[in-house]
Design a protein around this motif. Structure first.
Motif, PDB file in Angstrom:
ATOM      1  N   UNK A  88       0.817  -1.215   0.000  1.00 47.80           N
ATOM      2  CA  UNK A  88       0.000   0.000   0.000  1.00 47.80           C
ATOM      3  C   UNK A  88       0.849   1.263   0.000  1.00 47.80           C
ATOM      4  N   UNK A  89       2.143   1.115   0.224  1.00 48.65           N
ATOM      5  CA  UNK A  89       3.060   2.251   0.083  1.00 48.65           C
ATOM      6  C   UNK A  89       4.416   1.714  -0.346  1.00 48.65           C
ATOM      7  N   UNK A  90       5.284   2.606  -0.773  1.00 48.97           N
ATOM      8  CA  UNK A  90       6.552   2.196  -1.373  1.00 48.97           C
ATOM      9  C   UNK A  90       7.469   1.490  -0.376  1.00 48.97           C
ATOM     10  N   UNK A  91       7.269   1.704   0.904  1.00 48.91           N
ATOM     11  CA  UNK A  91       8.151   1.084   1.894  1.00 48.91           C
ATOM     12  C   UNK A  91       8.011  -0.434   1.922  1.00 48.91           C
ATOM     13  N   UNK A  92       6.904  -0.954   1.375  1.00 50.49           N
ATOM     14  CA  UNK A  92       6.707  -2.404   1.383  1.00 50.49           C
ATOM     15  C   UNK A  92       7.326  -3.115   0.199  1.00 50.49           C
ATOM     16  N   UNK A  93       7.952  -2.362  -0.706  1.00 50.14           N
ATOM     17  CA  UNK A  93       8.559  -2.969  -1.901  1.00 50.14           C
ATOM     18  C   UNK A  93       9.635  -3.978  -1.515  1.00 50.14           C
ATOM     19  N   UNK A  94       9.706  -5.110  -2.254  1.00 46.63           N
ATOM     20  CA  UNK A  94      10.715  -6.147  -2.013  1.00 46.63           C
ATOM     21  C   UNK A  94      11.394  -6.514  -3.320  1.00 46.63           C
ATOM     22  N   UNK A  95      12.694  -6.782  -3.298  1.00 44.78           N
ATOM     23  CA  UNK A  95      13.397  -7.157  -4.530  1.00 44.78           C
ATOM     24  C   UNK A  95      13.110  -8.609  -4.911  1.00 44.78           C
ATOM     25  N   UNK A  96      13.131  -8.886  -6.218  1.00 39.96           N
ATOM     26  CA  UNK A  96      13.060 -10.263  -6.696  1.00 39.96           C
ATOM     27  C   UNK A  96      11.680 -10.874  -6.763  1.00 39.96           C
ATOM     28  N   UNK A 116      -0.872  -1.129  -9.490  1.00 39.50           N
ATOM     29  CA  UNK A 116       0.158  -0.604 -10.382  1.00 39.50           C
ATOM     30  C   UNK A 116       1.386  -1.499 -10.323  1.00 39.50           C
ATOM     31  N   UNK A 117       1.910  -1.855 -11.486  1.00 41.94           N
ATOM     32  CA  UNK A 117       3.085  -2.716 -11.525  1.00 41.94           C
ATOM     33  C   UNK A 117       4.339  -1.906 -11.195  1.00 41.94           C
ATOM     34  N   UNK A 118       5.166  -2.468 -10.290  1.00 42.57           N
ATOM     35  CA  UNK A 118       6.442  -1.860  -9.931  1.00 42.57           C
ATOM     36  C   UNK A 118       7.582  -2.729 -10.439  1.00 42.57           C
ATOM     37  N   UNK A 119       8.748  -2.134 -10.543  1.00 38.87           N
ATOM     38  CA  UNK A 119       9.922  -2.883 -10.997  1.00 38.87           C
ATOM     39  C   UNK A 119      10.364  -3.878  -9.930  1.00 38.87           C
ATOM     40  N   UNK A 120      10.976  -4.984 -10.372  1.00 37.46           N
ATOM     41  CA  UNK A 120      11.444  -6.014  -9.444  1.00 37.46           C
ATOM     42  C   UNK A 120      12.829  -5.706  -8.887  1.00 37.46           C
ATOM     43  N   UNK A 121      13.583  -4.834  -9.585  1.00 38.22           N
ATOM     44  CA  UNK A 121      14.974  -4.597  -9.195  1.00 38.22           C
ATOM     45  C   UNK A 121      15.175  -3.290  -8.432  1.00 38.22           C
ATOM     46  N   UNK A 122      14.128  -2.456  -8.395  1.00 42.86           N
ATOM     47  CA  UNK A 122      14.246  -1.173  -7.692  1.00 42.86           C
ATOM     48  C   UNK A 122      12.849  -0.671  -7.372  1.00 42.86           C
ATOM     49  N   UNK A 123      12.681   0.094  -6.285  1.00 43.79           N
ATOM     50  CA  UNK A 123      11.362   0.614  -5.914  1.00 43.79           C
ATOM     51  C   UNK A 123      10.942   1.770  -6.812  1.00 43.79           C
ATOM     52  N   UNK A 124      10.687   1.435  -8.079  1.00 45.78           N
ATOM     53  CA  UNK A 124      10.312   2.424  -9.084  1.00 45.78           C
ATOM     54  C   UNK A 124       9.147   1.894  -9.911  1.00 45.78           C
TER      55      UNK A 124
END
Length: 704
Positions: A88-96, A116-124
């Motif tokens: 629900x916010x960018x802080x929860x992003x995980x790599x891989x 919304x789809x986010x990148x797997x290698x960076x929180x973008x």
């Protein structure tokens, strides 16, 4: 506080008694919840054995214990792929992993979100449209279409299911309800739109702060269906707080549960036959939650049940009148929006008003579970037959089938493997179950302890088959593994041990095992269990009584599962049963359902197999009277036992016994009846060809 009249109190108490008689009481509700939570644990541990990266959640009426046989409630199962990380916010992003950001702004319907789809290698943000399941909006965001969710299921879950909106539905057979598989994404955090609910508190002081705290830790699901009132229906996904709602249901008292069950019976009787798709069970649940939160707990007691029901129906009436039923946890989501047609509304209101004003007499018209007739008899102080034992029996049978399915699912992967590969896979299963057991508690441990012994027996049987092939003996290691699984049920694992001794030529030890099984197999109590095909089960009173007083531990002494042999157990299978390993022609294979894994195995019901082994063993030992008794029992069982899952296999074995008795005409009759029961994937075809050839050449008496 509202004071009920003597009449209302009398009807309420009698109504509570009727509901208790059909299984809506504290004990059966808890038993039902335990059964379905165990189903959830077993399903997920079985998936871990197969390295499946998804989790199943069994939700709705069955896991809540808020249904009856007459309601025929569906089984709701959410399937979540674990390689998606919904935040629900960018802080929860995980790599891989596949990261998806929940968007809950003014452009989205209340109770829904965009992903919304986010990148797997960076929180973008992701900038490209990868496939047809994604869409780029006017601001450049790559959004997931809700059509992706059903496609995220594995083929193992989709066999036999039909598309039904956000769910896949397996249609029920023989009057049984269906199963809704709902693909979903799980978000570990509590939805933003539901956070105000955590601080609300009504007059009933329910739910408590502790319950809300637990609910907030369950997170939420995102399900692939949009709001029909939205311009972005294909992009919106519904936010589901199903785990929190299950927690709320688990914290209701029995009067509240009975009130909910009665509301569903009212719907089934008076609304759904004429206005399907208008008022749902979930709306009734929401109304119940709202009323509980705004009334004192003392209101919800047995002698007030009829008043409680009337209040719930009045709130439902008001919601229908206003066409507004706010979601209990996300009030901005109007559950009734777009559900009630203008021309249907007056009649629905009229029906609800009639039931409310009837002071309980409308309940006499409810045929579901014969509630109306039972209430009439109860008001006249007449004795009624209780069906809670039948409900308990069905729950235990469900547990047996659930364990059988998980074992079948696991053994499918080793069906056609070599000894070495099969042994390694089974060892992996057993050690993984031990690991899960040691790291878990409660029903998760129970699920492991119910599955592991079956794999131990199969491992021991495969080792024994390899031993017999190598040096015509049985190793201590093989016997040790088999011993670990002897108490899975009354007979199936012990029959494998008897088969091993029989194929080894150790007939005296075979007799010892078979005699022990026969002594334990009380046919007034023990229920045959076969998950290989659907048939109308006829319940036995003794079995239901046992089930009513026990939980899953009764599987050991009240159920008799099928005996299943893989091809790598062939040296432990009597010659007569080995034909079943090759039951399918090329045409049969082409037309076979993929889920019918067992058709590559030799599978037979326990009781006819017990008598078949006795017949063959006593024949070798020259015990003529015992042999004739065993044959008579085999004939009787094949003809009369109503709950056989593999009657065609029993007939094939009986036919071969008839050939040994030099009764070729009777043998042919057995094979023809077997073909009549199962026209394809049946070894009877081989037996008929073989027998006719022998009869033509006048060799029927010397075939063996």
């Amino acid at each position: 506080m509202f004071q009920a009249s003597d009449y209302i109190e009398t009807v309420s108490v009698r109504l509570s008694e009727v509901l208790a008689d059909i299984g809506v009481d504290e004990r059966i509700v808890l038993k039902s919840r335990r059964t379905w939570m165990l189903t959830e644990s077993t399903n997920n541990s079985a998936n871990q054995l197969q390295d499946k990266n998804h989790t199943a959640y069994f939700l709705g009426s069955r896991s809540e214990g808020t249904t009856t046989p007459g309601l025929e409630s569906d089984t709701d199962c959410l399937i979540c792929k674990n390689n998606f990380n919904v935040v629900q916010d960018w802080s929860g992003w995980q790599p891989g992993v596949h990261n998806l950001l929940m968007i809950q702004d003014d452009t989205v319907s209340p109770g829904y979100c965009l992903l919304q789809r986010l990148r797997d290698d960076a929180p973008l943000p992701y900038n490209d449209v990868p496939n047809e399941h994604f869409f780029q909006d006017r601001t450049g965001r790559i959004l997931l279409s809700n059509t992706i969710a059903p496609g995220s299921l594995t083929a193992n879950y989709l066999t036999g299911y039909v598309d039904n909106g956000p769910a896949y539905t397996q249609l029920g057979q023989h009057g049984n309800a269906g199963v809704d598989l709902v693909p979903a994404f799980h978000c570990k955090t509590w939805p933003l739109q539901a956070r105000p609910w955590l601080n609300l508190q009504g007059a009933g002081q329910w739910p408590s702060d502790d319950i809300k705290r637990y609910c907030s830790n369950t997170g939420c699901f995102v399900v692939g269906v949009g709001s029909k009132q939205s311009e972005n229906e294909e992009l919106e996904l519904r936010i589901s707080t199903s785990l929190a709602e299950r927690c709320l249901m688990f914290n209701l008292n029995i009067t509240q549960i009975r009130c909910y069950v009665l509301m569903k019976m009212v719907l089934k009787t008076y609304i759904k036959p004429h206005y399907e798709g208008t008022i749902s069970s979930f709306m009734c649940k929401t109304v119940l939650f709202k009323l509980i939160a705004n009334t004192q707990s003392s209101f919800w007691r047995e002698k007030n049940l009829l008043v409680c029901l009337s209040f719930c129906l009045f709130v439902l009436y008001t919601s229908t009148l206003n066409e507004n039923c706010p979601h209990f946890i996300i009030p901005g989501n109007n559950l009734m929006a777009g559900h009630i047609a203008h021309e249907s509304k007056p009649r629905i209101l009229e029906i609800l008003q009639h039931i409310i004003n009837s002071e309980g007499t409308a309940l006499l018209g409810i045929k579901c579970d014969a509630l109306g007739a039972r209430l009439q008899l109860k008001l006249n102080n007449l004795f009624l037959f209780k069906t809670s034992g039948i409900v308990s029996g069905c729950l235990l049978i469900h547990t047996a089938h659930m364990i059988n399915d998980s074992i079948t699912f696991g053994l499918h992967n080793i069906s056609n493997n070599s000894y070495e590969v099969a042994i390694q896979i089974l060892l992996k299963y057993i050690f993984k179950l031990v690991t899960i057991f040691n790291q878990s508690q409660g029903l998760n441990r129970t699920a492991c302890s119910l599955q592991a012994p079956w794999f131990c027996t199969t491992l021991g049987s495969i080792l024994a088959s390899l031993n017999i092939q190598q040096y015509n003996g049985i190793s201590a290691e093989a016997l040790s593994w088999i011993t670990l699984g002897l108490n899975t049920d009354v007979s199936s694992s012990k029959l494998k041990l008897a088969s091993i001794f029989y194929c080894r030529g150790d007939f005296y030890r075979t007799v010892i095992v078979l005699t022990d099984i026969e002594g334990r197999y009380d046919q007034t109590i023990v229920e045959p269990v076969s998950g290989c095909r659907d048939y109308v089960r006829q319940a036995m009173r003794g079995f239901n009584e046992i089930s009513d007083n026990h939980n899953e531990e009764a599987l050991q002494f009240a159920t008799a599962s099928c005996v299943s042999f893989l091809r790598c157990e062939s040296n432990c299978i009597p010659n007569e049963l080995q034909y079943e390993l090759f039951r399918s022609t090329e045409e049969d294979l082409a037309l076979r359902e993929p889920i019918n894994y067992w058709m590559d195995w030799a599978v037979v019901d326990s009781l006819p197999y017990l008598y078949f082994l006795q017949y063959r063993t006593y024949s070798y030992l020259g015990r003529q009277d015992d042999k004739e008794r065993a044959l008579s029992n085999l004939i009787r069982t094949t003809e009369q036992e109503p709950n056989l899952g593999h009657r065609e296999t029993a007939l094939n074995l009986l036919g071969q016994c008839m050939e040994r008795e030099d009764r070729p005409t009777d043998a042919l009759g057995c094979y023809l009846l077997s073909i009549h029961l199962r026209g394809r994937n049946n070894a009877a075809k081989f037996h008929i060809c073989r027998l006719l050839s022998a009869m033509v050449n006048h060799q029927a008496g010397t075939m063996f």
